[in-house]
Motif scaffolding. Structure first.
Motif, PDB file in Angstrom:
ATOM      1  N   ARG A  80       0.831  -1.223   0.000  1.00  0.00           N
ATOM      2  CA  ARG A  80       0.000   0.000   0.000  1.00  0.00           C
ATOM      3  C   ARG A  80       0.863   1.270   0.000  1.00  0.00           C
ATOM      4  N   ALA A  81       2.163   1.091   0.301  1.00  0.00           N
ATOM      5  CA  ALA A  81       3.093   2.231   0.259  1.00  0.00           C
ATOM      6  C   ALA A  81       3.715   2.389  -1.123  1.00  0.00           C
ATOM      7  N   HIS A  82       3.245   1.635  -2.116  1.00  0.00           N
ATOM      8  CA  HIS A  82       3.756   1.717  -3.493  1.00  0.00           C
ATOM      9  C   HIS A  82       3.765   3.168  -3.956  1.00  0.00           C
ATOM     10  N   ARG A  83       4.890   3.586  -4.549  1.00  0.00           N
ATOM     11  CA  ARG A  83       5.111   4.952  -5.044  1.00  0.00           C
ATOM     12  C   ARG A  83       5.264   5.973  -3.913  1.00  0.00           C
ATOM     13  N   GLY A  84       5.689   5.464  -2.747  1.00  0.00           N
ATOM     14  CA  GLY A  84       5.876   6.375  -1.623  1.00  0.00           C
ATOM     15  C   GLY A  84       7.066   5.991  -0.766  1.00  0.00           C
ATOM     16  N   ILE A  85       7.116   6.581   0.415  1.00  0.00           N
ATOM     17  CA  ILE A  85       8.197   6.324   1.372  1.00  0.00           C
ATOM     18  C   ILE A  85       7.640   5.442   2.480  1.00  0.00           C
ATOM     19  N   PHE A  86       8.335   4.364   2.780  1.00  0.00           N
ATOM     20  CA  PHE A  86       7.908   3.466   3.853  1.00  0.00           C
ATOM     21  C   PHE A  86       8.987   3.427   4.928  1.00  0.00           C
ATOM     22  N   VAL A  87       8.593   3.735   6.154  1.00  0.00           N
ATOM     23  CA  VAL A  87       9.539   3.812   7.271  1.00  0.00           C
ATOM     24  C   VAL A  87       9.212   2.751   8.308  1.00  0.00           C
ATOM     25  N   ILE A  88      10.218   1.977   8.701  1.00  0.00           N
ATOM     26  CA  ILE A  88      10.063   1.060   9.835  1.00  0.00           C
ATOM     27  C   ILE A  88      10.948   1.581  10.961  1.00  0.00           C
ATOM     28  N   ASN A  89      10.307   2.035  12.038  1.00  0.00           N
ATOM     29  CA  ASN A  89      11.046   2.534  13.200  1.00  0.00           C
ATOM     30  C   ASN A  89      11.449   1.384  14.115  1.00  0.00           C
ATOM     31  N   GLU A  90      12.633   1.490  14.688  1.00  0.00           N
ATOM     32  CA  GLU A  90      13.179   0.485  15.625  1.00  0.00           C
ATOM     33  C   GLU A  90      13.190  -0.909  14.988  1.00  0.00           C
ATOM     34  N   LEU A  91      13.869  -1.021  13.866  1.00  0.00           N
ATOM     35  CA  LEU A  91      13.935  -2.264  13.091  1.00  0.00           C
ATOM     36  C   LEU A  91      14.338  -3.496  13.917  1.00  0.00           C
ATOM     37  N   PRO A  92      15.285  -3.404  14.873  1.00  0.00           N
ATOM     38  CA  PRO A  92      15.658  -4.602  15.641  1.00  0.00           C
ATOM     39  C   PRO A  92      14.503  -5.229  16.424  1.00  0.00           C
ATOM     40  N   ASP A  93      13.440  -4.439  16.674  1.00  0.00           N
ATOM     41  CA  ASP A  93      12.293  -4.986  17.404  1.00  0.00           C
ATOM     42  C   ASP A  93      11.486  -5.985  16.569  1.00  0.00           C
ATOM     43  N   LEU A  94      11.684  -5.974  15.255  1.00  0.00           N
ATOM     44  CA  LEU A  94      10.994  -6.956  14.396  1.00  0.00           C
ATOM     45  C   LEU A  94      11.622  -8.322  14.607  1.00  0.00           C
ATOM     46  N   GLN A  95      10.790  -9.331  14.769  1.00  0.00           N
ATOM     47  CA  GLN A  95      11.322 -10.690  14.897  1.00  0.00           C
ATOM     48  C   GLN A  95      12.133 -11.047  13.650  1.00  0.00           C
TER      49      GLN A  95
END
Length: 501
Positions: A175-190
């Motif tokens: 759904r972020a196609h053609r945009g900017i996608f930010v994942i904050n605090e990446l290490p928290d992702l399994q």
């Protein structure tokens, strides 16, 4: 014709509009900005020669970006400001949940609309602010949240097989196609969720429930992370880190001046507070110096960092503490005193991670130690070194002040003292006003009183006077006056040992 009035694919084809990837869009708009010598990244202070050039280089290279830094280093703020490098409006096929480019659709819906309507395909326009998606990584985030899942209800309703793209419920990334996608605090992702990002970053395709779906997603990825795993929560898996082309290190302000500028920019004060409460440069610098002392303190975990939010919250508390006193005393205006820093303790204790030695002392005592060190540091910028002055052959400028306390005099500065009592108390100390006038002759009365109190705190930090901590203020006495009832080992009176935080 204004481009926003273009409503069909045919009309769009008659313009000079060309399809381009979001990374090309960011790159070309940055080039224009650099050619005009425009700053960009408004509100980001102290990164002009470090982080911002690295960031611009990464954008020119069309890289996905990892912002690596301790808490409170404006990582998320930087990511959000990237939106300003996007075109203000771009067209998309109306009704498309992936905001399909009319000249280069990727979804079944987009292709189908153009097949049915041709040049009459309805076009809509999306503003750049809507092309930004942000997700805070938490351990409970699933692949379905980020990428998508099969929707069995949709399959049943449309009478389609699960392998049909139309039964998919797309997650945040498509759904972020053609945009900017930010994942904050990446290490928290399994780790297993991080693995699901591999293909999107490298091959631009996604896989849902065993059905390989080729979707050439066009996304600028920005990740933020903390370099230290100080909460034992996980780390970035190496293959994912390898696929993120640029890693940019952020840092804390490198000078008190920059730190002060950030605090004054970010502090949330009411118009009444700004108008009625005077905050001298000395107290502003003292707030910043506390953070600098905290970052070098043996009591505080350096891996955790000391956020810029500490100084912002501390300054807001400082102003509010002075405002509270002003309201209680029925005064129309006031100025921040050194004794108002008692109100700053709650803003410090919640924002520092203590090491074992700090835990033994307690957060409130550590906060007071930091304040003391900050005062000691700034004392040398405003007045002569009391230790050197004591040994000086030219005479000790502090002699008459210390002598006054040696004559069994003492002074209590209570947090809520009305302005008149505060002034009388400070003026009662022999030689205090004369000392301030000698070294700083061009001061307003408020500034003079502030520096008079500051001198007492400074002398106490240099062990020339004894400073006792009351529940609601400070008491000063002769260093060797054993009869004075506020000694540092008196547990009943010391706020330091009564750790409320």
């Amino acid at each position: 014709m204004s481009k926003l009035n273009i409503k069909t694919l045919g009309e769009l084809k008659q313009t000079d509009y060309k399809s381009r990837s979001v990374k090309d869009e960011l790159r070309e708009n940055l080039i224009k900005q650099l050619q005009k010598h425009e700053g960009g990244f408004e509100g980001i202070v102290g990164y002009e020669d470090t982080v911002i050039p690295d960031l611009q280089t990464a954008i020119l290279s069309r890289h996905n970006i990892l912002l690596l830094g301790l808490r409170g280093q404006a990582k998320t703020r930087i990511a959000r400001l990237l939106v300003n490098l996007l075109d203000e409006y771009v067209p998309y096929i109306e009704g498309s949940e992936l905001y399909d480019d009319p000249l280069a659709p990727i979804s079944w819906y987009g292709h189908n609309q153009i097949e049915i309507h041709g040049d009459n395909t309805p076009i809509a326009w999306i503003h750049r602010s809507e092309r930004y998606t942000e997700k805070l990584a938490t351990p409970d985030v699933t692949v379905a949240d980020l990428i998508g899942d099969v929707d069995p209800i949709k399959a049943a309703t449309l009478k389609l097989t699960y392998s049909d793209e139309r039964v998919l419920h797309f997650g945040l990334i498509p759904r972020a196609h053609r945009g900017i996608f930010v994942i904050n605090e990446l290490p928290d992702l399994q780790a297993r969720i991080q693995v699901s990002l591999f293909n999107i970053l490298q091959e631009k395709d996604i896989q849902i429930r065993g059905f390989k779906l080729r979707l050439p997603l066009d996304i600028q990825f920005v990740f933020t992370a903390n370099p230290e795993d100080y909460t034992n929560r996980g780390s970035i898996v190496t293959p994912l880190k390898d696929r993120i082309e640029s890693q940019i290190l952020t840092h804390y302000p490198r000078s008190v001046e920059i730190s002060r500028k950030i605090t004054q920019q970010e502090a949330s004060l009411t118009p009444e507070q700004r108008k009625n409460i005077e905050a001298d440069g000395l107290v502003k610098d003292l707030v910043e110096q506390i953070a600098f002392e905290a970052r070098n303190s043996e009591y505080i975990d350096k891996k955790s960092g000391v956020s810029a939010r500490l100084t912002i919250s501390a300054f807001e508390n400082l102003i509010s503490n002075a405002e509270r006193r002003m309201i209680i005393n029925g005064e129309k205006n006031t100025f921040v005193r050194i004794s108002d820093f008692l109100g700053v303790i709650p803003a410090i204790t919640g924002k520092i991670e203590l090491v074992y030695e700090g835990e033994l002392e307690g957060p409130a005592k550590v906060a007071n130690i930091l304040l003391g060190k900050a005062i000691k540091n700034l004392m040398l910028q405003f007045f002569p070194d009391p230790e050197k002055a004591k040994k000086s052959k030219k005479g000790n400028p502090y002699a008459s002040i210390i002598a006054w306390f040696s004559d069994a005099n003492n002074l209590a500065l209570i947090d809520g003292m009305p302005a008149r009592e505060y002034k009388e108390a400070l003026n009662s100390v022999t030689g205090l006003k004369e000392l301030v006038k000698t070294f700083h002759p061009q001061l307003s009365e408020n500034q003079q009183l502030l520096l008079m109190e500051f001198v007492l705190h400074g002398l106490a930090e240099f062990s020339q006077l004894n400073k006792g901590f009351l529940d609601n203020g400070f008491a000063f006495s002769d260093m060797f006056d054993s009869l004075f009832n506020l000694q540092p080992d008196d547990d009943d009176d010391l706020d330091l040992n009564d750790d409320r935080y």
